[in-house]
Design an enzyme around this catalytic site. Sequence first.
Site, PDB file in Angstrom:
ATOM      1  N   GLU A  71      -0.917  -4.283   9.918  1.00  0.00           N
ATOM      2  CA  GLU A  71      -1.603  -4.151  11.208  1.00  0.00           C
ATOM      3  C   GLU A  71      -2.978  -3.503  11.052  1.00  0.00           C
ATOM      4  OE1 GLU A  71       0.242  -2.760  14.779  1.00  0.00           O
ATOM      5  OE2 GLU A  71       2.074  -3.906  14.435  1.00  0.00           O
ATOM      6  N   HIS A 121       4.378  -8.542   6.735  1.00  0.00           N
ATOM      7  CA  HIS A 121       4.716  -8.041   8.071  1.00  0.00           C
ATOM      8  C   HIS A 121       5.428  -9.166   8.807  1.00  0.00           C
ATOM      9  CE1 HIS A 121       3.224  -6.017  12.075  1.00  0.00           C
ATOM     10  NE2 HIS A 121       4.531  -5.962  11.921  1.00  0.00           N
ATOM     11  N   ASP A 144       6.478  -4.064   6.697  1.00  0.00           N
ATOM     12  CA  ASP A 144       7.199  -3.839   7.956  1.00  0.00           C
ATOM     13  C   ASP A 144       8.040  -5.093   8.180  1.00  0.00           C
ATOM     14  OD1 ASP A 144       8.130  -3.552  10.509  1.00  0.00           O
ATOM     15  OD2 ASP A 144       6.160  -3.404  11.466  1.00  0.00           O
TER      16      ASP A 144
END
Length: 751
Positions: free
Chosen positions: A474, A583, A631
């Site tokens: 992110e 992610h 993540d």
Amino acid sequence: MNMNLASKYQVQGQGQPQSNLQAQQILLQQLHQGQSLSQQNQQQNTTSNSLGAGFQPNESYNNDNQNLYQNYQRNQLQQQQQQQQQQQYFPQFQPQNQSANNHINSSLQQQPQPQQLSRQLPHIQQQQFYNQQALKSQQVQQQIQLQSAQIPTPMQKSTTSVEQPNSIHWQHQQQLCQVSRSSSVPHYYARQFASNSRKNPYDSKSVGLIEATKVILSKIEEQKINDSTTTNSALLHNKKTTQDDELMEEQRMRLKTQGRQLWCQLDLSGQGLVSISPKLFHYDFLESLYLNNNKITQIPSEISKLRSLRTLDLSHNRISELPYELGLCFNLRYLYLFDNNIKNFPTSFGNLIELLFLGVEGNPLDGNVANIIAEKGTKELIAAIRDQKTTRTPEPREWLTIEDGEVVESNVYKAEKSPSDSFTVLSYNTLCQHYATPRMYKYTPSWALQWDYRRAALEKEILNYSTDVICMQEVETKTYQDFWAPLLAQRGYKGLFYNKTRSKTMSENDAKKVDGCAFFYKIDKFTLVHKQNFEYNSVCMGSDKYKKTKDLFNRFMNKDNIALILYLQHKETDEKICFVNTHLHWDPAFNDVKALQIGILLEELQGLIKKYQHASSIEEVKNASIIVCGDFNSVKKSAVYQMFSTGSSKNHDDLSGRDYGKFTESGFHHPFKLKSAYESLGELPFTNLTPAFTDNIDYIWYSTSNLQIKGLLGKVDENYASNSIGFPDANFPSDHVPILAKFQIKKTNKT
């Protein structure tokens, strides 16, 4: 008293007879107006029977009718008193067919008086009888009103002093406080709920404190202005929003009891309670708790366990101080504290992000606090409390030394140069600034949510760890280019970046706002061998080995998640290590998509390792050095975790009913021997902390053939975390916390 049970059995045959309950309620209301009809009620109670008991065969019919008439009188008297109060404070609740009611009443007055009724009274005669009793009831009510007008009004309780007593917000305080003061009957809420549940749907129902609160706040809510800044909807594609967060919270609360909990409201009002048993707070399913009109002086800290509470009434007690833990009940919508001895609120009240109304009238409040409520209302008070500078600081996370999979020592983390055969890896979702909006992170102080503040905190944290490899998720494209790349280059790092595929469909300026995965490595520790940008949907569509099913197109292809794959060579040992930074999609409704993403990733890694590892057998592929960070938005019981930790996943609930070709027909399989870096700790308690979701979803996976864990960054200070409802906050700049592991290469000089 449980309201659901009261509704089910209509409180008949439980405790006192219904007629006695009604008589007591009327008596208390009359006493509040300065009347005392105790003798009259006492006489009525000695002769009345419960409607729930029905007609008794040994009683005369005239006695039965007299009892019914007395009950009817009391019902009509109570209803008229409630309607008078509604008309005074809440005229919007008045029925529209008032003229029709007046016409009916006038027609009732023209009915003739019935004679002595025979035991076998026809149905028409019964209706006439009840009409006559209604007329008599109205006459009794008029007489009581005339008497009450001649009696002085009792002294009102003390009011809170404010500079603008005529403001709309303070008028609401006074109006609702008056409603609360007049609702002093024991088990008031349960009685009202049961009474309204028995009424005809077309009848006007009595207005309680909560209903009145909702009405007077409705206009304010309608006029609420959204955040002045808006975010490009394309940037939020496939990103969790505040509506998603609230929906997840509702689903979590429903799933918590799996449909077995039949009641969630508890009424203990007017019971003369002096203290509260801690056992009460074991009922963590409670959504409404009524403790008003008691003698309570202190609220136990265990109230923080009631995280599902929507409504809490503590009015008319003797409370002088509220516990910090009450502010952790972040789902509260209505909190009534009328007529106590409260002067101020704990700083934790900034966590009450859903609070719509805070009833404070009748408390000796601090002038500044009272004036904020009077001028701006409840939400502004909560925001003001939340934005106060905090003195809370967590204890530093411990550095855990690992030997043979066990913790042998714990110390404060100190950045130091790794031994020649070792290196450190950090994985961190830094929360892209375009997602960190006040609507999404309502619990974060406004100053702590500002990107300048968070960026400085992230910089300090990451540089303090000074790991050999940094994997960030992110990260905005422009932030990587303008901030992270030049900053870390000065510290001896080489950076690589790849953003999500949506950027390809956007303008140049908007594309720079899209987030992606950033990878940094120390150039004195590693040499870059190969870099590959990995798009899950493109790889899947570009290969014939992945079956193109309906689920693939409808659920998988519209997700733009990516991975960044790098082949690095460790300079001291010449060990080639395949690093992956990824992610995955966030939504738990798409756990099958996450599993497919990892299935495809591990499938493609085999070919990549064969190419750059020059592996000629499956055994060489199996023993390759691999580290996968990111993540994963997947908990320990997920198919993703199972696939990584066991090497396969078949017939998992996450993929139930889905069709992804060979992955669902024969299951997911891969040859690598992978293990979570934190497996020796049983994983961390959480890596993501928000009000709606707190769990471990970030991992560092590594191959056990050539690598072993020598150290881990420990968990977040438990005391600090238990008194927080979510990150980011003043001390944690992201909703995730970083994870860090130290690896040792088992063998050297591998070619």
